[in-house]
Design an enzyme around this catalytic site. Structure first.
Site, PDB file in Angstrom:
ATOM      1  N   GLU A   1       0.845  -1.190   0.000  1.00  0.00           N
ATOM      2  CA  GLU A   1       0.000   0.000   0.000  1.00  0.00           C
ATOM      3  C   GLU A   1       0.884   1.246   0.000  1.00  0.00           C
ATOM      4  O   GLU A   1       1.551   1.530   0.984  1.00  0.00           O
ATOM      5  CB  GLU A   1      -0.912  -0.019   1.239  1.00  0.00           C
ATOM      6  CG  GLU A   1      -1.876  -1.187   1.232  1.00  0.00           C
ATOM      7  CD  GLU A   1      -2.327  -1.616   2.631  1.00  0.00           C
ATOM      8  OE1 GLU A   1      -2.199  -0.820   3.584  1.00  0.00           O
ATOM      9  OE2 GLU A   1      -2.806  -2.764   2.756  1.00  0.00           O
TER      10      GLU A   1
ATOM     11  N   ALA B   1      -5.359  -4.386   1.175  1.00  0.00           N
ATOM     12  CA  ALA B   1      -5.818  -5.753   1.405  1.00  0.00           C
ATOM     13  C   ALA B   1      -4.589  -6.604   1.714  1.00  0.00           C
ATOM     14  O   ALA B   1      -3.977  -7.186   0.830  1.00  0.00           O
ATOM     15  CB  ALA B   1      -6.555  -6.275   0.171  1.00  0.00           C
ATOM     16  N   GLU B   2      -4.227  -6.650   2.986  1.00  0.00           N
ATOM     17  CA  GLU B   2      -2.966  -7.282   3.386  1.00  0.00           C
ATOM     18  C   GLU B   2      -2.934  -8.770   3.063  1.00  0.00           C
ATOM     19  O   GLU B   2      -1.877  -9.315   2.744  1.00  0.00           O
ATOM     20  CB  GLU B   2      -2.720  -7.065   4.887  1.00  0.00           C
ATOM     21  CG  GLU B   2      -2.414  -5.629   5.276  1.00  0.00           C
ATOM     22  CD  GLU B   2      -3.645  -4.715   5.213  1.00  0.00           C
ATOM     23  OE1 GLU B   2      -4.787  -5.232   5.159  1.00  0.00           O
ATOM     24  OE2 GLU B   2      -3.459  -3.493   5.213  1.00  0.00           O
TER      25      GLU B   2
ATOM     26  N   PHE C   1       2.458  -1.523   9.345  1.00  0.00           N
ATOM     27  CA  PHE C   1       2.635  -1.714  10.787  1.00  0.00           C
ATOM     28  C   PHE C   1       2.363  -3.162  11.198  1.00  0.00           C
ATOM     29  O   PHE C   1       1.404  -3.787  10.716  1.00  0.00           O
ATOM     30  CB  PHE C   1       1.728  -0.758  11.556  1.00  0.00           C
ATOM     31  CG  PHE C   1       2.191   0.665  11.426  1.00  0.00           C
ATOM     32  CD1 PHE C   1       3.119   1.184  12.309  1.00  0.00           C
ATOM     33  CD2 PHE C   1       1.747   1.466  10.377  1.00  0.00           C
ATOM     34  CE1 PHE C   1       3.581   2.482  12.172  1.00  0.00           C
ATOM     35  CE2 PHE C   1       2.206   2.765  10.239  1.00  0.00           C
ATOM     36  CZ  PHE C   1       3.126   3.277  11.137  1.00  0.00           C
ATOM     37  N   ALA C   2       3.185  -3.649  12.112  1.00  0.00           N
ATOM     38  CA  ALA C   2       3.143  -5.068  12.481  1.00  0.00           C
ATOM     39  C   ALA C   2       1.737  -5.582  12.823  1.00  0.00           C
ATOM     40  O   ALA C   2       1.401  -6.704  12.442  1.00  0.00           O
ATOM     41  CB  ALA C   2       4.122  -5.337  13.630  1.00  0.00           C
TER      42      ALA C   2
ATOM     43  N   PHE D   1      -0.912  -5.056  11.431  1.00  0.00           N
ATOM     44  CA  PHE D   1      -1.644  -5.341  10.192  1.00  0.00           C
ATOM     45  C   PHE D   1      -1.328  -6.738   9.669  1.00  0.00           C
ATOM     46  O   PHE D   1      -2.032  -7.259   8.803  1.00  0.00           O
ATOM     47  CB  PHE D   1      -1.342  -4.301   9.105  1.00  0.00           C
ATOM     48  CG  PHE D   1      -1.501  -2.855   9.521  1.00  0.00           C
ATOM     49  CD1 PHE D   1      -2.154  -2.505  10.692  1.00  0.00           C
ATOM     50  CD2 PHE D   1      -0.989  -1.832   8.726  1.00  0.00           C
ATOM     51  CE1 PHE D   1      -2.287  -1.171  11.078  1.00  0.00           C
ATOM     52  CE2 PHE D   1      -1.124  -0.500   9.100  1.00  0.00           C
ATOM     53  CZ  PHE D   1      -1.763  -0.165  10.282  1.00  0.00           C
TER      54      PHE D   1
ATOM     55  N   HIS E   1      -1.250   0.063  16.146  1.00  0.00           N
ATOM     56  CA  HIS E   1      -0.076   0.305  15.296  1.00  0.00           C
ATOM     57  C   HIS E   1       1.203  -0.177  15.967  1.00  0.00           C
ATOM     58  O   HIS E   1       2.198  -0.411  15.308  1.00  0.00           O
ATOM     59  CB  HIS E   1       0.080   1.801  14.968  1.00  0.00           C
ATOM     60  CG  HIS E   1      -0.896   2.293  13.950  1.00  0.00           C
ATOM     61  ND1 HIS E   1      -2.221   2.499  14.242  1.00  0.00           N
ATOM     62  CD2 HIS E   1      -0.751   2.592  12.634  1.00  0.00           C
ATOM     63  CE1 HIS E   1      -2.845   2.927  13.151  1.00  0.00           C
ATOM     64  NE2 HIS E   1      -1.982   2.988  12.169  1.00  0.00           N
TER      65      HIS E   1
END
Ligand SMILES: Cc1ncc(C[n+]2csc(CCOP(=O)(O)OP(=O)(O)O)c2C)c(N)n1
Lengths: 321, 323
Positions: B29, B53-54, B77-78, B80, B123
Site C-alpha cells: 500500500e 488488502a494485506e 505496521f506489524a 496489520f 499500530h
C-alpha cells in the site's frame, strides 16, 4: 493422459470422468477401512474438472483445493502416486507429507494446493503475476474453489487485485450447493457466485456444471479470452456434491429430494447417454472404457500399498530451502 | 564510511538488490507512491501500489515467490500482519514442507514495530515471537543502520520467507553503513561489547539501552557483555551459550511482552545447556502483558529502559561488584 490445445473428443472427456469416479470410489473404500483420513470426494462434480482442465494447455498452471482429485487426474496425474500420497507413502507426489488434502504436483503445473478454504485464491494472483513478468509466457492460471470459499474475504481481495493488475486468471467456482455441512442458501443472498464476480468487474459466466461438453466449451472460450486480453475471467459450474463433505458422512442433513434430482443428472450418465443416443458410444465401448479405468485404479492401489513409508528422518527435511 | 539513517539504509538495500537481480520486485500500500526513485529506475511493473488488502498482498507474494520471483512486500505496521496470517503462516511457512520440497518461497515481508510514535496498540505491537513460533519462516529485527542494510540484502537473497521487522523508533537513527556490497548473514548475533560479569542479550531498540546500561555499569566496576541477536530465527544459540558460559549471568531485554516471548526461549536455552555455568538466575526485562498505550510517558514506561537494565545487572552480580 494427454492435454492438447485441440478439443478433446467427447469420449476422452467421458473416460476422464470415469477415471475420476473410479479413483474416488477406490478411496472411499480405503477410507472406510480407516486409512485415508480427511478424504473429500468430488463425486457428481467430475464434469467441472474434466471440462476445465482439458481446456488448458501444458503451459497453464492450476491451483486446486481440498477436493482436488479430479483436477489432478484430468491434468494427467499418476493415480498411483496420488493414492500413495493419501496413504502417507514415500512415493507420493509430496513424499507423504501432504496426505489427501493438499496434493501439489509441480511437474504437472498443479502448484500450491491449499486446504485453507480460499487459500488457493490468495496464491493465484502471485502465480499469474510471475507469468506476466516472464517474457514470452502466455500461460494462464486456473484456480478451483467452491461457493464456500467465495464467502471468504480473500475471494474478494483476489478478484479485485486480478482485475486492477490485469492478471491472467480463470477463476473456476464449483458451486456444489454445499459448504461442508451448511447449504449455500443459508450463507449467500443470491443463487450464483457469478453475481459477486461480475460486481468486481470480471467477465463472469455460469454453465451447467454437470455437462462436461458445455463446461469444456465455456472454459475454452474464457481461456482464449484471457490469453487475448490478459484479463481475468470467472466461470461458475452449477453442480452438486452427491457424496458427503468428507468420508464417512451419512448426509443426514441433506434434502433427499434435492439429492435425488441431482443424482438423476449424473455427469457421467449424462454424457454417456448423449453419446449413445447419437451412435458415438455403444455398450461394448463403454464396457471397454470401464475395464481400462478399473485396471488403472487396481494397479494404482497396488502400487500405493506396496510403497514404503518415508524414513523418520524425513520429518526434518524440506522445512527450509 | 558513509553515515546514513536506518531508513536510507533500507532504501539502499532494496535498490541495490533490485539492480542486481531482475526477479526482485516490491509492492504494498503506497509503495510506488513513496518510493518514486525505485519506480523511476526499475519501472512500474516491479514497484507497485496495491489495494488495501494485506491478505492478498502477502498471498500474492507467496504465489510469486513460488513462481520464480523474489518479492518484497511492505505491510506497514506489524499489527496489520493479522490480516495476512494465513498467507504467511499457512502458505509461506508450510507449503514447501507440505509439498515435499517442490516449491521455495524467497520473499521478504517488511513491517514496522514498536514504541516511538505514541499512536497506540493497533499500530504498536511487537509480534515477532508469533512468527518465531511458526515453522518455515525466518525472523529478523536489527538495531543498527549497517545491520538493517546488510540483513535486508541477505534476506532478499535468502530462498525462504523472511519477516523483517523494523523498529519504528530507529528509522531516523544514523550509523556508519558500508557503501555497496554489505551482507550480514541471517542467524548470526553480534557481540557489541565484551564483558566478564554479566551478559545483556537483546534486539532492536533495547540493544541501545543495553549498550548505555553497559557503559553505566562499567563506571560502577561491572563488566557487561552486550549481544545483539539481530536474527530471532534462526537464533544464534551458540553465541548466547558461549557468552552465558563466560559471564555466568544473563539478562534478556526486549520490548515485546514476556509470556512466550523470545526472552523465554533464551532463558530456557541457557537453563538447558549452560546451567552449570550460571551464578545467578536468568532475568527477563520485557514489555508488560498489556496493549501498548498511546500517551508518551506510558509508552516509554512500556519499554524496558537503561536504568532498569543497570539495576537488574547489579542485582545479579550482587554485592561483590559494589566493593
Ligand atoms: C479457513 C477454513 N475454514 C474452514 C475449513 C473447513 N472446511 C473445509 S472444506 C469446507 C467447505 C468448503 O466449502 P466450499 O468452498 O463450497 O467447497 P466444497 O467443500 O463444497 O468443495 C470447510 C468449511 C477450512 N479447511 N479452512
Amino acid at each position: 493422459m494427454q492435454h492438447s490445445e485441440q478439443a478433446p473428443s467427447p469420449l476422452a472427456l467421458l473416460e476422464t470422468m470415469m477415471l475420476i469416479r473410479a479413483y474416488e470410489e477406490a478411496l472411499v473404500g480405503i477410507a472406510a477401512g480407516g486409512n485415508a483420513p480427511g478424504t473429500c470426494t468430488s463425486v457428481g462434480q467430475e464434469a467441472a474438472a474434466a471440462g476445465v482442465v482439458r481446456a488448458l494447455t501444458p503451459r497453464d498452471r492450476i491451483l486446486t483445493n481440498h477436493r482436488s482429485a479430479g483436477h489432478l487426474l484430468a491434468r494427467g496425474a499418476d493415480p498411483g502416486r496420488m493414492i500413495a500420497e493419501v496413504l502417507g507413502k514415500r512415493t507420493g507426489y509430496c513424499k507423504g507429507k501432504s496426505g489427501s488434502l493438499h496434493i501439489s504436483a509441480a511437474e504437472l503445473g498443479a502448484v500450491l494446493t491449499s486446504t485453507i478454504v480460499g487459500g488457493e485464491l490468495s496464491l493465484a494472483p502471485g502465480v499469474a503475476l510471475a507469468r506476466t513478468m516472464t517474457p514470452g509466457d502466455d500461460g494462464i492460471v486456473a484456480t478451483f474453489f467452491g461457493d464456500g470459499a467465495a464467502c471468504e474475504g480473500v475471494f474478494h481481495e483476489s478478484l479485485n487485485l486480478a482485475v486492477v493488475w490485469k492478471l491472467p486468471i480463470l477463476y473456476v467456482c464449483e458451486n456444489n450447493e454445499w459448504q461442508a455441512f451448511v447449504h449455500r442458501r443459508e450463507t449467500m443472498p443470491m443463487v450464483h457466485v457469478r453475481d459477486w464476480a461480475a460486481a468486481h468487474g470480471l467477465v463472469a459466466e455460469t454453465v451447467d456444471g454437470n455437462d462436461a461438453e458445455a463446461v469444456h466449451a465455456a472454459a475454452a472460450r474464457l481461456a482464449a479470452r484471457i490469453r487475448a486480453t490478459g484479463e481475468p475471467a470467472f466461470l461458475e459450474t452449477l453442480t452438486y456434491r452427491t457424496r458427503g463433505h468428507y468420508e464417512p458422512d451419512d448426509q443426514f442433513y441433506v434434502d433427499p429430494a434435492e439429492l435425488a434430482a441431482w443424482q438423476a443428472r449424473d455427469p457421467i450418465e449424462l454424457l454417456a447417454n448423449r453419446l449413445r443416443a447419437d451412435g458415438r458410444l455403444d455398450d461394448a465401448r463403454l464396457a471397454q472404457i470401464r475395464a481400462r479405468v478399473a485396471a488403472v485404479i487396481d494397479e494404482a492401489v497396488a502400487f500405493a500399498n506396496a510403497s514404503p513409508y518415508p524414513e523418520t528422518a524425513e520429518l526434518f527435511t524440506d522445512v527450509y530451502a | 564510511m558513509p553515515v546514513i539513517t536506518v531508513n536510507d539504509a533500507i532504501s539502499q538495500a532494496i535498490a541495490e538488490e533490485m539492480r542486481r537481480d531482475p526477479s526482485v520486485l516490491m509492492f504494498g500500500e503506497g509503495v510506488a507512491t513513496k518510493r518514486r526513485e525505485l519506480v523511476a529506475e526499475f519501472g512500474a511493473a516491479r514497484v507497485r501500489n496495491t489495494p488495501l488488502a494485506e491478505g492478498i498482498i502477502a498471498g500474492t507474494a507467496v504465489g510469486a515467490a513460488a513462481s520464480g520471483l523474489r518479492p518484497i512486500v511492505d505491510l506497514l505496521f506489524a499489527p496489520f500482519l493479522c490480516f495476512a496470517m494465513d498467507e504467511i503462516v499457512n502458505s509461506a511457512g508450510k507449503l514447501r514442507y507440505m509439498s515435499g520440497g517442490q516449491f521455495k518461497f524467497p520473499m521478504v515481508v517488511l513491517a514496522m514495530s514498536g514504541a516511538g510514535w505514541t499512536v497506540g496498540a493497533q499500530h504498536n505491537h511487537n509480534v515477532e515471537a508469533w512468527f518465531v513460533h511458526s515453522p518455515g519462516l525466518k525472523v529478523v529485527m536489527p538495531s543498527s543502520a549497517a545491520d538493517f542494510k546488510g540483513l535486508l540484502k541477505a534476506a532478499i537473497r535468502d530462498d525462504n520467507p523472511v519477516l523483517f521487522f523494523m523498529d519504528l523508533a530507529l528509522g531516523y537513527q544514523s550509523g556508519e553503513v558500508p557503501a555497496g556490497e554489505h551482507l550480514v548473514p541471517l542467524g548470526r548475533a553480534a557481540t557489541l561489547r565484551e564483558g566478564r560479569d554479566v551478559t545483556l542479550v537483546s534486539y532492536a531498540k533495547t540493544v541501545h539501552y543495553c549498550v548505555a546500561a553497559a557503559e553505566t555499569l562499567a563506571g560502577q566496576g561491572i563488566s557487561a557483555e552486550v549481544i545483539d541477536l539481530r536474527s530471532l530465527k534462526p537464533l544464534d544459540e551458540a553465541a548466547i551459550l558461549a557468552s552465558a558460559r563466560r559471564t555466568g549471568r544473563v539478562v534478556v531485554v526486549h520490548e515485546a511482552s514476556r509470556l512466550c516471548g523470545v526472552g523465554a526461549e533464551v532463558a530456557a536455552l541457557v537453563a538447558e545447556h549452560a546451567f552449570d555455568a550460571l551464578q545467578a538466575p536468568v532475568r527477563r526485562l520485557t514489555g508488560p502483558d498489556t496493549p501498548a498505550p498511546s500517551s508518551w510517558p506510558l509508552e516509554q514506561a512500556f519499554v524496558p529502559q537503561a536504568d532498569a537494565i543497570v539495576a537488574a545487572a547489579r542485582e545479579l552480580v550482587g554485592a561483590r561488584a559494589y566493593a
